[in-house]
Motif scaffolding. Structure first.
Motif, PDB file in Angstrom:
ATOM      1  N   LYS A  36       8.576   2.036  10.291  1.00 56.70           N
ATOM      2  CA  LYS A  36       8.405   1.972   8.841  1.00 56.70           C
ATOM      3  C   LYS A  36       8.582   0.549   8.325  1.00 56.70           C
ATOM      4  O   LYS A  36       7.846   0.097   7.436  1.00 56.70           O
ATOM      5  N   ASP A  40       5.850  -1.550   6.247  1.00 64.61           N
ATOM      6  CA  ASP A  40       6.224  -2.087   4.937  1.00 64.61           C
ATOM      7  C   ASP A  40       5.969  -3.586   4.854  1.00 64.61           C
ATOM      8  O   ASP A  40       5.465  -4.098   3.848  1.00 64.61           O
ATOM      9  N   ILE A  82       1.948   4.607  12.650  1.00 61.94           N
ATOM     10  CA  ILE A  82       1.603   5.517  11.553  1.00 61.94           C
ATOM     11  C   ILE A  82       1.084   6.800  12.177  1.00 61.94           C
ATOM     12  O   ILE A  82       0.224   6.758  13.069  1.00 61.94           O
ATOM     13  N   ARG A 119       6.478  16.589   9.615  1.00 67.14           N
ATOM     14  CA  ARG A 119       7.603  15.915   8.949  1.00 67.14           C
ATOM     15  C   ARG A 119       8.922  16.258   9.625  1.00 67.14           C
ATOM     16  O   ARG A 119       9.726  15.370   9.936  1.00 67.14           O
ATOM     17  N   TYR A 127       5.752   6.824   9.048  1.00 68.85           N
ATOM     18  CA  TYR A 127       5.030   7.329   7.881  1.00 68.85           C
ATOM     19  C   TYR A 127       3.922   8.283   8.323  1.00 68.85           C
ATOM     20  O   TYR A 127       3.280   8.081   9.364  1.00 68.85           O
ATOM     21  N   LEU A 129       0.266   9.893   7.470  1.00 68.07           N
ATOM     22  CA  LEU A 129      -0.981   9.631   6.758  1.00 68.07           C
ATOM     23  C   LEU A 129      -1.871  10.860   6.856  1.00 68.07           C
ATOM     24  O   LEU A 129      -2.395  11.190   7.923  1.00 68.07           O
ATOM     25  N   SER A 183       2.966  10.024   3.196  1.00 62.64           N
ATOM     26  CA  SER A 183       3.121   8.792   2.420  1.00 62.64           C
ATOM     27  C   SER A 183       1.782   8.252   1.927  1.00 62.64           C
ATOM     28  O   SER A 183       1.745   7.227   1.242  1.00 62.64           O
ATOM     29  N   LYS A 221       2.262   5.206  -1.296  1.00 64.58           N
ATOM     30  CA  LYS A 221       2.483   3.940  -0.609  1.00 64.58           C
ATOM     31  C   LYS A 221       1.335   3.564   0.306  1.00 64.58           C
ATOM     32  O   LYS A 221       0.974   2.380   0.425  1.00 64.58           O
ATOM     33  N   LEU A 222       0.695   4.561   0.966  1.00 60.12           N
ATOM     34  CA  LEU A 222      -0.108   4.260   2.137  1.00 60.12           C
ATOM     35  C   LEU A 222      -1.534   4.815   2.069  1.00 60.12           C
ATOM     36  O   LEU A 222      -2.147   5.056   3.106  1.00 60.12           O
TER      37      LEU A 222
END
Length: 325
Positions: A36, A40, A82, A119, A127, A129, A183, A221-222
């Motif tokens: 992560k 980031d 990811i 999750r 993260y 996607l 995310s 975020k992504l």
């Protein structure tokens, strides 16, 4: 005469990013970044210990439990930064004509269940996607390309109304995906090319809905703006609210320098997905470094789309080995 390097630096500066070589090893003397943290920092244009990377392919129709297990196994085995979750569940067909649609609050409940399981299995390691397809593609899957084009010609407003419904249903799904841990969404746009739509037709029958999806999910975020495009369509996407732009350099002919000169977002590309199985480690490294040198520090290493479904373990392992995962 201005050199190519000077031109790229100027273009990148105008887009608000820096030209940089891949930075390997530790960052500022610290331990290797977490997955992560690595993502980031790439999103922020900061230095990284190695480029964040991911790749993916289709597992085919499965139960949510099988889908989640295959996705998690793939992530742990190939050490992706990811977790790109494939989406192979079809949009529900209406009882009447394909275009007689109603907005659905949860069009893909099996996918949401799979996301919950992914999750829980990740324990925060990376993260997630999610994947979604733009309304034009979903309309084609509900009927056929010929039927959608026929409706476009004979009753364009009816088509626009159907695309409007599909857009809202996909916004609803994306928000559910975020609620269960995603995310971002890789939103696939495969019709910004002349084989599918002219630039004018894309602008009328697809761009407003695609742009609306990103505006409605802009807090993510992504989100990936995933494009199967050509050079004459590039300017139509400049205003999209997506933090990451993803496409195939090799298949589209759209260069990294073209995108970097127009987009300030993080660029995700580099690896030739169509020839992935035949790429040597050295060829992968060269593709990575060529893309990274032009994209600058806001860069994620990915294929332009899914790699071949029949890729072997040896072939899939090659990219993580090259980047030092």
């Amino acid at each position: 005469m201005i050199s190519r390097r000077s031109f790229l630096v100027s273009a990148a500066a105008a887009a608000g990013v820096a030209i940089a070589q891949p930075v390997l090893g530790k960052v500022a003397g610290r331990d290797p970044l977490t997955r992560k943290e690595r993502v980031d920092r790439a999103l922020a244009g900061q230095d990284v210990d190695r480029p964040p990377f991911t790749h993916w392919h289709h597992f085919g129709p499965q139960t949510p439990e099988e889908h989640a297990k295959a996705t998690l196994d793939y992530h742990w085995k190939y050490k992706t930064d990811i977790v790109k979750v494939m989406s192979d569940y079809p949009y529900p067909k209406p009882e009447g004509n394909w275009y007689e649609l109603k907005v659905l609050d949860s069009p893909f409940p099996e996918q949401i269940r799979a996301l919950e399981l992914i999750r829980d299995g990740l324990h925060g390691d990376a993260y997630i996607l999610e994947t979604a397809f733009n309304p034009w593609q979903v309309a084609v899957k509900l009927s056929s390309k010929e039927e959608v084009v026929r409706l476009q010609q004979e009753n364009p407003q009816r088509l626009l109304d159907a695309l409007d419904v599909l857009t809202q249903s996909h916004i609803n799904h994306a928000k559910r995906a975020f609620d269960v841990g995603a995310s971002g969404v890789l939103f696939s746009i495969a019709n910004a090319n002349r084989a599918e739509l002219s630039p004018a037709d894309y602008a009328k029958f697809s761009a407003p809905f695609d742009k609306r999806f990103f505006a409605a999910t802009a807090s993510a975020k992504l989100n990936f703006l995933h494009l199967h495009w050509e050079n004459e369509y590039v300017d139509q996407f400049v205003g999209f609210q997506a933090p990451v732009v993803n496409w195939s350099v090799q298949s589209s002919g759209v260069s990294v320098s073209t995108v970097r000169s127009k987009f300030s977002q993080t660029i995700a590309t580099g690896i030739d997905e169509k020839n992935y199985k035949d790429l040597s480690s050295e060829e992968m490294r060269k593709q990575w470094q060529t893309a990274s040198n032009v994209a600058g520090s806001k860069f994620i290493l990915t294929p332009g789309c899914s790699v071949p479904n029949d890729s072997t373990d040896e072939e899939l392992s090659r990219l993580p080995q090259v980047v030092g995962a």
